[in-house]
Enzyme design. Sequence first.
Site, mmCIF file in Angstrom:
data_model
loop_
_atom_site.group_PDB
_atom_site.id
_atom_site.type_symbol
_atom_site.label_atom_id
_atom_site.label_comp_id
_atom_site.label_asym_id
_atom_site.label_seq_id
_atom_site.Cartn_x
_atom_site.Cartn_y
_atom_site.Cartn_z
ATOM 1 N N GLY B 41 -26.329 22.953 -3.653
ATOM 2 C CA GLY B 41 -27.587 22.650 -3.792
ATOM 3 C C GLY B 41 -28.040 22.431 -2.179
ATOM 4 O O GLY B 41 -27.261 22.080 -1.372
ATOM 5 N N LEU B 44 -33.243 18.584 0.123
ATOM 6 C CA LEU B 44 -33.120 17.746 1.291
ATOM 7 C C LEU B 44 -31.688 17.186 1.486
ATOM 8 O O LEU B 44 -31.182 17.164 2.656
ATOM 9 C CB LEU B 44 -34.050 16.681 1.211
ATOM 10 C CG LEU B 44 -35.636 17.134 1.508
ATOM 11 C CD1 LEU B 44 -36.514 15.803 1.472
ATOM 12 C CD2 LEU B 44 -35.634 17.512 2.795
ATOM 13 N N ALA B 45 -31.214 16.562 0.338
ATOM 14 C CA ALA B 45 -29.976 16.062 0.429
ATOM 15 C C ALA B 45 -28.846 16.948 0.814
ATOM 16 O O ALA B 45 -27.990 16.788 1.707
ATOM 17 C CB ALA B 45 -29.496 15.509 -0.938
ATOM 18 N N GLY B 46 -28.935 18.345 0.069
ATOM 19 C CA GLY B 46 -27.888 19.251 0.411
ATOM 20 C C GLY B 46 -27.931 19.964 1.801
ATOM 21 O O GLY B 46 -27.036 20.137 2.717
ATOM 22 N N SER B 285 -50.223 14.210 -6.382
ATOM 23 C CA SER B 285 -49.488 13.098 -5.426
ATOM 24 C C SER B 285 -49.913 11.809 -5.701
ATOM 25 O O SER B 285 -51.054 11.593 -5.765
ATOM 26 C CB SER B 285 -49.626 13.559 -3.905
ATOM 27 O OG SER B 285 -49.270 12.377 -3.241
ATOM 28 N N ARG B 338 -45.134 3.227 -10.365
ATOM 29 C CA ARG B 338 -45.226 4.412 -11.231
ATOM 30 C C ARG B 338 -45.104 3.915 -12.709
ATOM 31 O O ARG B 338 -45.818 4.328 -13.536
ATOM 32 C CB ARG B 338 -44.378 5.658 -10.839
ATOM 33 C CG ARG B 338 -44.886 6.014 -9.361
ATOM 34 C CD ARG B 338 -43.902 7.275 -8.894
ATOM 35 N NE ARG B 338 -44.500 7.771 -7.701
ATOM 36 C CZ ARG B 338 -43.806 8.559 -6.728
ATOM 37 N NH1 ARG B 338 -42.616 9.025 -7.212
ATOM 38 N NH2 ARG B 338 -44.301 8.989 -5.809
ATOM 39 N N HIS B 430 -41.057 13.145 -13.818
ATOM 40 C CA HIS B 430 -40.878 13.675 -12.567
ATOM 41 C C HIS B 430 -39.514 13.492 -11.847
ATOM 42 O O HIS B 430 -39.414 14.223 -11.126
ATOM 43 C CB HIS B 430 -42.055 12.733 -11.824
ATOM 44 C CG HIS B 430 -42.230 13.116 -10.271
ATOM 45 N ND1 HIS B 430 -42.476 14.202 -9.781
ATOM 46 C CD2 HIS B 430 -42.105 12.166 -9.384
ATOM 47 C CE1 HIS B 430 -42.837 14.308 -8.579
ATOM 48 N NE2 HIS B 430 -42.316 13.155 -8.251
ATOM 49 N N GLU B 454 -30.991 12.924 -5.415
ATOM 50 C CA GLU B 454 -31.301 12.671 -6.705
ATOM 51 C C GLU B 454 -30.344 12.698 -7.613
ATOM 52 O O GLU B 454 -30.252 12.168 -8.848
ATOM 53 C CB GLU B 454 -32.582 13.580 -7.128
ATOM 54 C CG GLU B 454 -33.064 13.061 -8.523
ATOM 55 C CD GLU B 454 -34.518 14.061 -8.803
ATOM 56 O OE1 GLU B 454 -34.796 14.864 -8.015
ATOM 57 O OE2 GLU B 454 -34.687 13.860 -9.994
ATOM 58 N N LEU B 470 -37.418 11.344 -0.659
ATOM 59 C CA LEU B 470 -37.182 11.975 0.336
ATOM 60 C C LEU B 470 -36.491 11.131 1.656
ATOM 61 O O LEU B 470 -35.498 11.748 2.189
ATOM 62 C CB LEU B 470 -38.624 12.446 1.137
ATOM 63 C CG LEU B 470 -39.562 13.254 0.118
ATOM 64 C CD1 LEU B 470 -41.003 13.656 1.117
ATOM 65 C CD2 LEU B 470 -38.922 14.510 -0.242
#
Lengths: 248, 667
Positions: B41, B44-46, B285, B338, B430, B454, B470
């Site tokens: 992946g 962002l994390a990867g 958003s 949310r 989401h 995630e 993020l």
Amino acid sequence: MKLLLKIWRQKDGSSKGKLVDYPIDHIEGDMSFLEMLDVLNQELIEKGDEPVVFDHDCREGICGTCSLMINGEPHGPDRLITTCQLHMRRFNDGDTIVIEPFRATAFPVLKDLMVDRSAFDRIQQAGGYISVNTSGNTVDANAIPIDKHHADESFEAASCIGCGACVAACKNASAMLFTAAKVSQFALLPQGKVEAIDRVQNMVRQMDLEGFGNCTNTGACEVECPKGISLENIARMNREYLMATVKG
Amino acid sequence: MGILDSKVPSGPLADKWTKHKNDIDLVNPANKRNIDIIMVGTGLAGASAAATLAELGYNVKTFCYQDSPRRAHSIAAQGGINAAKNYQGDGDSPYRLFYDTIKGGDYRSREANVYRLAEESVNIIDQCVAQGVPFAREYGGLLDNRSFGGVLVSRTFYAKGQTGQQLLLGAYAAMNRQINRGKITSYTRHEMLDVVLVDGKARGIIARDLITGEIERHAAHAVVIASGGYGNVFYLSTNAMGSNVTAAWRVHKRGAFFANPCFTQIHPTCIPVSGDHQSKLTLMSESLRNDGRIWVPAKAEDAQAIREGKLKPTKIPEADRDYFLERRYPAFGNLVPRDVASRAAKERCDAGFGVNKTGEAVYLDFAAAIQRYGSEKALTSGIKDPDQETITKLGEEVVEAKYGNLFQMYEKIVDENPYKTPMMIYPAVHYTMGGLWVDYNLQTTIPGCFCTGEANFSDHGANRLGASALMQGLADGYFVLPYTIGDYLSDDIRTGPISTESEAFDKAEAEVRANLEKLLNAKGAHPVDYYHKKLGKIMWNKCGMSRNATELKEAIEEISALRADFYENVRIPGGLNEMNTELEKAGRVADFLELGELFAKDALERNESCGGHFREEYQTPEGEALRDDKNFRYVAAWEYKGAPKDAKLHKEDLVFENVELKTRSYK
């Protein structure tokens, strides 16, 4: 609505391809263009045929994966959107729609409508970055004020999604707009100025190596760019390149 | 604690991470060059972890199913990223960010992990600015902030409605620099299909080249899963078409526990479903809730007239509108978290006040904001006594500058101008808070197999606050994993290269091949999407925004039956040794068909309401979630035992030493 689709089918990179006719019915205006292709593919699979392969992922106009030349225009007839954001209400009952891949020597076809755009990655790898390691000890983010005008311009350049429409639109298959957008993003920021000379030289060299054509300033790229990346970026890159040649 | 050891360091909350970093083992720079790491992946994390590990000197191989690392779905994150910088001087601090996140997650996350996240948040912004990420700025040249749901400060940094794009391109650029140095090898259009365990440790993966169809073996000293969430188990979600659970699920099947699968985030502001052809849902958003007001008609007959197309929303006078979030939650108003906003919208629609033809939509209205901004702009532009038309024009310009791309996206999809008529929105799947169980070091229950972003379960509890995905992805990737993985790898400096020529690799490859052939051999009648849509309907109707025991039990039966039917009657054209997009989808849907059942089982087992998990049996008289801290203050970590129904539950007790557990109130 009822439509006649003429779609480019090609088994793989080494086979010859051709346009194949697919009549399709019961298409609704609220469907996106790619959902229309989904409908076609479900029909093909149920008949035992192979579905049409096309690139797509986020389906909200930001990942840059989708492509397609639709009646000769990258991302279809509307401006400032990608193919995944195009909706069928833009077409009329009885229309014929020709669907082809993005064509360029540097974007070889992989299958049907899917092309290989890894040349773009290699241009970025040649210098599309600021050489700063991750540390947690860089200066505070507010230590360098950047005037809003430049920050916004840099953002506009950075909003390129790397889809390749600029290349597909250009009669020379030039990648100047793509490359210039990245060069500009950094050229407009103080952080980017340190490596400016090497960056523009390395990225332009890689762009030429990949087999993209030259820019002859027709501006087709700007017109077709789904993100509205401005031609000014090309002018800026040319200035950066000239400066680099003089200084370097 | 049993077999689940969270490895949370001792000591005061604020000192744990620093102490841990001082205590863990390091790998010297020369030895790092002899160690290989696989990253699955490149979101962002990867991407952030791959770049940082390569900078440190490790040899990294990255894998993504997309044609470029830059296209991972982090790119689509819109609103922003939180950081406790306190640039606005409004009383923010790492502690306050920690507290908001713990409370927002309804006290179902681990204190120490969340505090570390809040602590590292400030470094993320510094790092990203140094990389050239063009965040929004004020006229004075400093960074701008905005507010997000569930908090009372402005701590969200943003780049228009494209924050995820800019952050991902930053991490991708950092990766590119390492690719150019030869420290990262990037495998694109590759899908991980299994993890390979040698002597109980993760030592490699089996991947399929999606262009040639070839099955490949890749070895490494450690494997990191950063493959994102599993929202697509619902078929319709805001995830990308290709987003999937496969990497995480295959790791689960090899021994990694899967935690809290039923914790799903239903985002309140998405464009409503328009018809059966729908392939995905588009998010508007959360930042829009800074300026947009959410309402439905107060009179049922008005709502009906709107649904029938006989009445326009702009014709309904103020007195006949129900701004239900402002009414129910005066303290937070339109900026409640949310889960709360989603449930409130569903409640109004279920009561018959929905405003589109399906009855499943509420309004998000910018008229008031346009007037407010227009008046302000007229003042600052020196326009005396502006007329209504001028104010509206100026106001629309301000709103366009803030949210232009979102408004354009809305207009393209719905074919209505949101500057002139209120947007219609409805909740949609989401984000998934659940994921692979990890300890404080982000290691799963398989030694050498780590999980970030995630794909893991760790930081958001039962509900994630806006602009924190993020933050977590980048905190894990830039600042946490690069330290913690070193502690594990310090034992591997004498191991030498891992060979792919071993019995373990032979066996794993043979199993992958057999599974793919099994799918291809089912010469049934239905395409993969047929099953995926059916699964999505079960999930949405019975495991969605509200759940009850009866329907969850039905869901378990129905999913199990659907899975059996799938293996018998799916139709996949083409073969194994070629590009085969239907085969790719089939593998992912097969895993969703297992995960979905575990999801329902987890939701059934958790007899309480918390965050996004709302059990109808457990609610207050006002319809708010009723938590049961006495019996359910734990992480549910499931061990794979052959079939989802046989999964074994392990509990990690959540210990709260620093915050008092309260009823979450946004009133």
